[in-house]
Design a protein around this motif. Structure first.
Motif, short mmCIF file in Angstrom:
data_model
loop_
_atom_site.label_atom_id
_atom_site.label_comp_id
_atom_site.label_asym_id
_atom_site.label_seq_id
_atom_site.Cartn_x
_atom_site.Cartn_y
_atom_site.Cartn_z
N ALA A 72 0.83 -1.20 0.00
CA ALA A 72 0.00 0.00 0.00
C ALA A 72 0.86 1.25 0.00
N ARG A 73 0.26 2.33 -0.45
CA ARG A 73 0.89 3.65 -0.44
C ARG A 73 -0.02 4.61 0.31
N SER A 74 0.59 5.43 1.19
CA SER A 74 -0.15 6.46 1.92
C SER A 74 0.51 7.81 1.72
N ALA A 82 4.57 7.13 1.87
CA ALA A 82 5.19 5.89 2.32
C ALA A 82 4.56 4.71 1.61
N GLU A 83 5.39 3.79 1.17
CA GLU A 83 4.92 2.52 0.62
C GLU A 83 5.33 1.43 1.59
N VAL A 84 4.38 0.54 1.88
CA VAL A 84 4.60 -0.50 2.87
C VAL A 84 4.16 -1.84 2.32
N ASP A 85 4.99 -2.86 2.56
CA ASP A 85 4.61 -4.24 2.28
C ASP A 85 4.06 -4.83 3.57
N TYR A 86 2.87 -5.37 3.53
CA TYR A 86 2.21 -5.95 4.69
C TYR A 86 2.17 -7.46 4.57
#
Length: 144
Positions: A72-74, A82-86
């Motif tokens: 996701a990107r916020s 911020a881009e995060v791998d969950y």
């Protein structure tokens, strides 16, 4: 793992700046309110690939957990992106002192459906933001 795409201090793109301003009173922190009682609100976020939940503001202490894995990107008000791998089962707790808040959006930039559960605590330092009547009515119908 979070990856900063744009650092704090950058500015929001014009097409997001107005939406950000209007979202300062948007307390819909999920795509669907599942339940609400005197102590908490339980939300889900379901985002197919390419989908986005618009800017919303967190004022209550809360936690989220990732139900599925994904990316996701916020965007944040200070211009940070911020881009995060969950991974399924990831969890984070956040709290806000009186007068503090966080406004952001969330876009699924991966290729799988991204699902979160968020629980807000109504006995936090800040009063809850109002929710649209239709949002609350839908949760009430499910609880009946």
């Amino acid at each position: 793992m979070a990856q900063e795409v744009a650092p704090a201090g950058a500015s929001l793109p014009p097409h997001l700046a107005q939406e950000f301003i209007e979202a300062r009173t948007n307390g819909c922190v999920g795509t669907r309110l599942l339940s609400e009682d005197a102590r908490c609100r339980v939300w889900t976020i379901v985002l197919p690939p390419g989908a986005r939940i618009g800017f919303h503001t967190h004022v209550l202490d809360y936690f989220w957990t990732a139900v599925t894995a994904g990316r996701a990107r916020s965007h944040y008000g200070d211009g940070r992106v911020a881009e995060v791998d969950y991974e399924a089962g990831d969890i984070q707790h956040l709290s806000f002192a009186a007068g503090e808040s966080m406004t952001h959006d969330l876009a699924n930039v991966g290729n799988t459906e991204l699902i979160f559960t968020t629980v807000e605590f109504l006995d936090s330092a800040n009063p809850p933001l109002d929710l649209p009547a239709a949002t609350r009515a839908e949760a009430t119908r499910r609880a009946a």
